[in-house]
Design an enzyme around this catalytic site. Structure first.
Site, PDB file in Angstrom:
ATOM      1  N   GLU B  60      21.695  45.357  24.459  1.00 44.00           N
ATOM      2  CA  GLU B  60      21.148  46.682  24.144  1.00 44.00           C
ATOM      3  C   GLU B  60      20.785  47.498  25.378  1.00 44.00           C
ATOM      4  O   GLU B  60      21.060  48.699  25.451  1.00 44.00           O
ATOM      5  CB  GLU B  60      19.911  46.560  23.254  1.00 44.00           C
ATOM      6  N   HIS B 129      11.347  42.456  12.558  1.00 46.54           N
ATOM      7  CA  HIS B 129      12.445  43.263  12.025  1.00 46.54           C
ATOM      8  C   HIS B 129      11.981  44.391  11.111  1.00 46.54           C
ATOM      9  O   HIS B 129      12.735  44.851  10.258  1.00 46.54           O
ATOM     10  CB  HIS B 129      13.422  42.381  11.241  1.00 46.54           C
TER      11      HIS B 129
HETATM   12  C1  TPP Z   1      18.411  41.908  20.378  1.00 46.73           C
HETATM   13  C2  TPP Z   1      19.086  41.771  19.072  1.00 46.73           C
HETATM   14  N1  TPP Z   1      20.220  42.468  18.831  1.00 46.73           N
HETATM   15  C3  TPP Z   1      20.871  42.361  17.662  1.00 46.73           C
HETATM   16  C4  TPP Z   1      20.385  41.554  16.664  1.00 46.73           C
HETATM   17  C5  TPP Z   1      21.120  41.422  15.327  1.00 46.73           C
HETATM   18  N2  TPP Z   1      21.764  40.102  15.261  1.00 46.73           N
HETATM   19  C6  TPP Z   1      21.162  39.080  14.632  1.00 46.73           C
HETATM   20  S1  TPP Z   1      22.037  37.652  14.800  1.00 46.73           S
HETATM   21  C7  TPP Z   1      23.241  38.410  15.704  1.00 46.73           C
HETATM   22  C8  TPP Z   1      24.424  37.637  16.190  1.00 46.73           C
HETATM   23  C9  TPP Z   1      24.019  36.515  17.095  1.00 46.73           C
HETATM   24  O1  TPP Z   1      25.150  35.725  17.346  1.00 46.73           O
HETATM   25  P1  TPP Z   1      24.996  34.315  18.034  1.00 46.73           P
HETATM   26  O2  TPP Z   1      24.072  34.422  19.193  1.00 46.73           O
HETATM   27  O3  TPP Z   1      26.352  33.789  18.308  1.00 46.73           O
HETATM   28  O4  TPP Z   1      24.254  33.394  16.963  1.00 46.73           O
HETATM   29  P2  TPP Z   1      24.791  32.972  15.522  1.00 46.73           P
HETATM   30  O5  TPP Z   1      24.289  33.997  14.534  1.00 46.73           O
HETATM   31  O6  TPP Z   1      26.293  32.926  15.590  1.00 46.73           O
HETATM   32  O7  TPP Z   1      24.208  31.619  15.238  1.00 46.73           O
HETATM   33  C10 TPP Z   1      22.949  39.762  15.877  1.00 46.73           C
HETATM   34  C11 TPP Z   1      23.786  40.724  16.626  1.00 46.73           C
HETATM   35  C12 TPP Z   1      19.178  40.859  16.926  1.00 46.73           C
HETATM   36  N3  TPP Z   1      18.624  40.078  15.988  1.00 46.73           N
HETATM   37  N4  TPP Z   1      18.583  40.963  18.126  1.00 46.73           N
END
Ligand code: TPP
Ligand code: TPP
Ligand code: MG
Ligand code: MG
Lengths: 350, 334, 334, 350
Positions: B60, B129
């Site tokens: 971000e 959130h």
């Molecule tokens: C700083 C931030 N940006 C965006 C989000 C929204 N978000 C939640 S999970 C996610 C994907 C995360 O992917 P990964 O780190 O690979 O973990 P996974 O969900 O695959 O276990 C996103 C973009 C968030 N929670 N926090």
């Protein structure tokens, strides 16, 4: 490897799988709210890694943490009660699915802002280092979380000060709908630890015995004061990113892009975005639980009756946890004010 | 005139501006192939391609800063921060860069940057959130903030934001995304920061914005049942604020109630109360009353979550007490 | 009783707590070998060593988060963010982590974390290095904010912050660092969030905090010359705020002037004005008046910088107009 | 290398050195306020790098940017006037020493929050890529700035999308008073680009011809659409971090730690924290300007008269700039409101 371990692995993987299948039902029935991020497919990582941990180790996790908490020793009752928002939940009903905490088991929480687990982990490790104890901190994160600035900042400090942290990347190849080659310039996560001089390896995260062995070896070095280590576990989530994740309209967008995608990538995505059928998973050799059952049956680690008994016992545990959660009371506004600052009531602030 | 959901209205606005001006680009997490977490960017990836509809890593701070640099180099970026909560990681880019560069450069650089972020309390998303950020951004000179409450305003204000040469923050509300309303794509839009009287009345003035403005309208109907005729003003913009529309109303009604979802202590309502007190002191028959969220993080538990955010009933009860000159009990711990 | 500078008082407080409790650690950029940008940590590195006085890389987001994790694991970290301006990079750690973890964990985890940050307008440091952050932090449930204006309060409030089991933000002022004042290290401290009447008077109440409280005292002397007897309240804390001390005063004087260095629009003064209007409406003879910074980023030019921040003269002139019932001209563009 | 280049290099290095020696005086006399971060010792980097740039290239810099602006073509008058806070300064007197901007020369600003130059640079590069022009963006940053999360986030995106950026690290071994081995686990900055698959090299930043050659080569690849490149320039600042940086009390703290420090490190630190005498610098072969003069005199690139003439001409330019700045008017509050939002006056906002 000790004789009982394999059975314990299988037992915990099945507990994890069956629990979350049940949680998915409870969610659709409205007993669980908010976002629910499930773990099916990735169980071998949590089970292998946390069986290799010692009771004194600290664990820091993400919003996809039910199973980390469960295997770390948090009671299933307290977990389900938290998801139901109840007073007896492990976070008193204030945290919910993404924020499970259990100080007693040194489960330092589920964090819902991607990238927060790194600084919390190096902070706990800093305390461990000051006390000079043979404890380690286990820090979970996903492949998408690797691109958050805190990864860079925290790994540099961990290496600079030789902090006792094991960085555990659960690489399921997806950041919600964005595949790893579309979010990272270097897709082999373990290679990114090189920029900090942190020893790192890639591990097959679908093989629970491998995850256990490799983690144990890494943790020994970490506890011996040899500084941080990073392990990348190649793994796989069978379901959508979260229960809220509507698969419906995505396929449309996909189709309009299919031409641009190579077949394997497309196959992988469709797997992670829709519920894959068991056949496909076996074909890809990805069904961790069932593969493990079959292997143990073949190796004679257990027999069919044993397996049935195990499943029954697990069903029992889940039933009990769900009933406990249903029966539990809601927290009050008083509880909320108390949770805000547990200490204030005892202090004359003004 | 068509009935559209809030997200569809935003989607149409993006589509219209991208079609009209190829310096307009959209970037953010999963805005492309995936179609946007709240569907707002659905279809744009297929229509405008991966370069103008850019899926980003979870970074971000830097992809918002990328929008700043791109705006300085001649593009009109629309950055989507998936939710307000993640904007805490982008505040240096927003406050120290986007808001200050035009000023620090002596006016050499404009900042045609739009930053969209849905926020507010949705359904049990818990403390990390469910946040509001308006109070923080309002204090920042150099930012403009719009808070559309209807699909029509979402359509108008997003298009105006993209065309503005200043950094405009579009604060959407997660619970409004799937609400429907009429949208006229051809009608002329009012100025982006003009407040509107959504319901006129003569007994008291309720000033609100975003989703809470709709809640205030429901409260006004309940009040009508009690024989109280409330005027409801939807600010539409939090920076700048259209004071005149509020002043005219308060001077007529003599009573001001501010309904906000933000935490009460140092929330957006504080500025509204303070400024309108300065401007309408002698017309006010009672101190402006803020009906706001309790000063607590959002609890996950459903019942508690409802309790900490003002409901239409709370607004109605408070309004009644206000005009009848009764004391209003305040949950206040700080 | 000794005369110390503000930074020396802070230094003594750190030293005293580090000597008393070896779970207290200090971390930040150049706090160790270099001795601290504002000399606040001078000598601690030699005395307590590199592990308890930790020089960090330029990684505000993560070393503040490190403080959070360390506090959860039993330490009492004192994080120094070199200036408030860089805290924009640490707001996720402060707002989403430090402030919310005790709550999200159902009260299982305390947060014995202190975060020190000098800020405010110094001498021509320009837009990115002259900011205030109080308005942002005040809105965050779970944080406590102290704003010492004197060496004695700096000494007392920093020690109290380190001993508190909640996250306490210590907002210092860069221009106060080298100001002197008497410090009694043995005297009992008042509660950390108690406001004090720095000058009593009966014509109007001036509520202020941090450096601006000292400016208000100067203004009060000027007012005395004009035959106006001003009461000056130094809040000492912005979260929680000691309303009672203010209410007692305003109910006596009937006039309220708020002097702050923060930008006027949605600044800290807005909450003070709104809350005291609610509490003292019928005693107020005129609307509360905010004398604050113009809603501009800080210009580098020296003359302009002085113009956008309230000077004692501005406070005096405004106070005079307030009690004499004259209109106050406001530079107001937004 | 073209015949005149060496002279141009020397000329610009001397302009840089003499200008900042004068700025230091003006600062102590109170004509310049705020923080003043000077560049003596590092001139070879700005001069070599920016002579290798094309007029169409964008430049993004830090708070130590006077010389970057000067060599990029911003007039000395406009720079000095800005430092004096005047209306005719390159930022209208609103920005000051840390915030020089000149849109005409695509000098996109000095940024005072460490780590901000990366995102601004990739943003400009994104615009260049969309337009498909053979332009490059030059992004300056220090060794301390490498540990800011934006480095990681921005370099990943630059590599992922193959953006035309040249990342220029001015490694002067210090983050204010913190030496590189105390702020970075891996002290060779160029190696950290590996985590993003960005080609990177280390260059002797005290040798202007080397900086010119290497930069030119890297920029050619960047312009050819081959993606980002990173160059680490080993360099050196002779003065304190900023004029505000009191060297006085530091030595005390140092002494109490000397035992823990190795002699070279100590030597290096004392060099950067106090004003080193010319002898020491020569001994270490670090005096870029004088070394260059001698080399050019030896090579016959110029003779003593030529050098004197050059110095005189430069003194003249500096005199003129300072007088211009002194005579210039202050900006008004009107100017400030206009600078805030140049567009508002033309818009009916409400
Ligand atoms: C700083 C931030 N940006 C965006 C989000 C929204 N978000 C939640 S999970 C996610 C994907 C995360 O992917 P990964 O780190 O690979 O973990 P996974 O969900 O695959 O276990 C996103 C973009 C968030 N929670 N926090
Ligand atoms: C985010 C942030 N943190 C801290 C500072 C204070 N600060 C200004 S310069 C500096 C050191 C930067 O070192 P380096 O990047 O090596 O650049 P150099 O000053 O050596 O040229 C620091 C810590 C800042 N300006 N911004
Ligand atoms: Mg993933
Ligand atoms: Mg440096």
């Amino acid at each position: 490897m000790e004789r009982e371990l394999p059975i314990q692995f299988l037992r915990d993987m099945l507990r994890a799988r069956r629990l979350e299948e049940r949680l998915a039902q409870e969610y659709t029935q409205g007993n669980i709210g908010g976002f629910l991020h499930l773990y099916p497919g990735e169980e071998a990582v949590a089970v292998g890694v946390l069986h290799a941990a010692e009771p004194g180790d600290y664990i820091v996790s993400t919003y996809r943490e039910h199973i980390h908490a469960l295997i770390a020793g948090v009671s299933m009752r307290a977990i389900v009660a938290e998801l139901f928002g109840k007073r007896t939940g492990c976070s008193g009903g204030m945290g919910g699915s993404m924020h499970l905490f259990d100080a007693e088991h040194r489960f330092m929480g589920g964090y819902a802002i991607v990238g927060e687990t790194y600084p919390v982990a190096i902070g706990a490790a800093y305390a461990v280092m000051l006390r000079g104890l043979p404890e380690a901190v286990i820090c979970f994160f996903g492949d998408g979380a690797v691109n958050q600035g805190t990864f860079h900042e925290s790994l540099n400090m961990a290496a600079l000060w030789q902090l006792p942290v094991l960085f555990v990347c659960e690489n399921n190849h997806y950041q919600i709908g964005t595949e790893i080659h579309r979010h990272s310039a270097v897709t082999e996560v373990y290679k990114r630890a090189g920029g900090y001089g942190i020893p790192a390896e890639k591990v097959d995260g679908m093989d629970v015995e491998a995850t256990y062995r490799q983690t144990r070896a890494a943790l020994e070095q970490v506890r011996a004061g040899q500084g941080p280590r990073l392990l990348e576990f190649e793994t796989y989530r069978y379901r959508g990113h979260s229960m809220a994740d509507p698969g419906t309209y995505r396929s449309a967008a996909e189709v309009s892009m299919y031409t641009a995608q190579d077949p394997i990538a497309a196959e992988m995505r469709s797997l992670s975005l829709h519920y894959p059928d068991p056949e496909t998973l076996h074909a890809l050799g990805l069904e961790s639980c069932e593969t493990l059952c079959r292997r143990y049956l073949d190796h004679g680690h257990l027999d069919t009756q044993g397996l049935e008994a195990l499943e029954a016992e697990i069903q029992q545990e889940i039933e009990d946890a769900v009933q406990y959660a249903q029966a539990a009371a809601d927290p009050t506004l008083e509880d909320a004010w108390h949770a805000l600052q547990p200490n204030w009531p005892h202090q004359a602030l003004v | 005139m068509e009935n559209l959901t809030y997200w569809q209205a935003l989607n149409r606005a993006l589509d219209a501006e991208m079609a009209a001006d190829d310096t307009v680009i959209v970037l953010g997490e999963d805005v492309g192939l995936f179609g946007g977490t709240y569907r707002v960017t659905e279809g744009l990836y297929a229509r405008y391609g991966a370069q103008r509809v850019r899926d980003t890593p979870i970074s971000e701070g830097s992809f918002t800063g990328l929008g700043v640099g791109a705006a300085m180099a001649g593009l009109r970026p629309v950055v989507e921060i998936m939710t307000v909560n993640f904007a805490l990681l982008a505040l240096d880019a927003i406050i120290n860069m986007a808001a200050k560069i035009p000023f620090m450069s002596g006016g050499q650089y404009a900042m045609p940057l739009t930053i969209r972020m849905p926020g507010g309390t949705a359904h049990q998303l818990a403390a990390q959130h469910s946040q509001r950020l308006e109070h923080t951004l309002m204090n920042v000179a150099g930012l403009r903030i719009v808070v559309p409450a209807t699909p029509q305003d979402a359509y108008w204000q997003l298009r105006q934001a993209i065309r503005a040469d200043d950094c405009v923050i579009v604060l959407e509300h997660e619970l409004l995304n799937f609400e429907q309303g009429p949208v006229d794509e051809l009608a002329d839009a009012p100025p982006p920061h003009r407040a509107i009287v959504r319901r006129s009345g003569h007994d008291l003035t309720i000033v609100s914005y975003s989703r809470m403005a709709n809640q205030a309208l429901i409260a006004a109907e309940q009040l009508a049942g009690m024989g109280i005729d409330a005027e409801v003003i939807d600010l539409r913009s939090l920076s700048p604020i259209d004071w005149q529309t509020c002043v005219d109303s308060v001077n007529r009604t003599g009573f001001l109630l501010i309904a906000e979802e933000d935490c009460r202590f140092a929330g957006a309502g504080a500025e509204i109360a303070a400024s309108l007190t300065e401007r309408c002191f002698h017309a006010l028959q009672a101190p402006p009353l803020r009906v706001a969220a309790l000063d607590l993080p959002n609890p996950y538990n459903k019942t508690l979550e409802q309790q900490i955010i003002p409901q239409p009933e709370d607004i109605a009860v408070a309004a009644q007490a206000l005009v009848r000159g009764q004391r209003i009990p305040q949950e206040d711990r700080a």
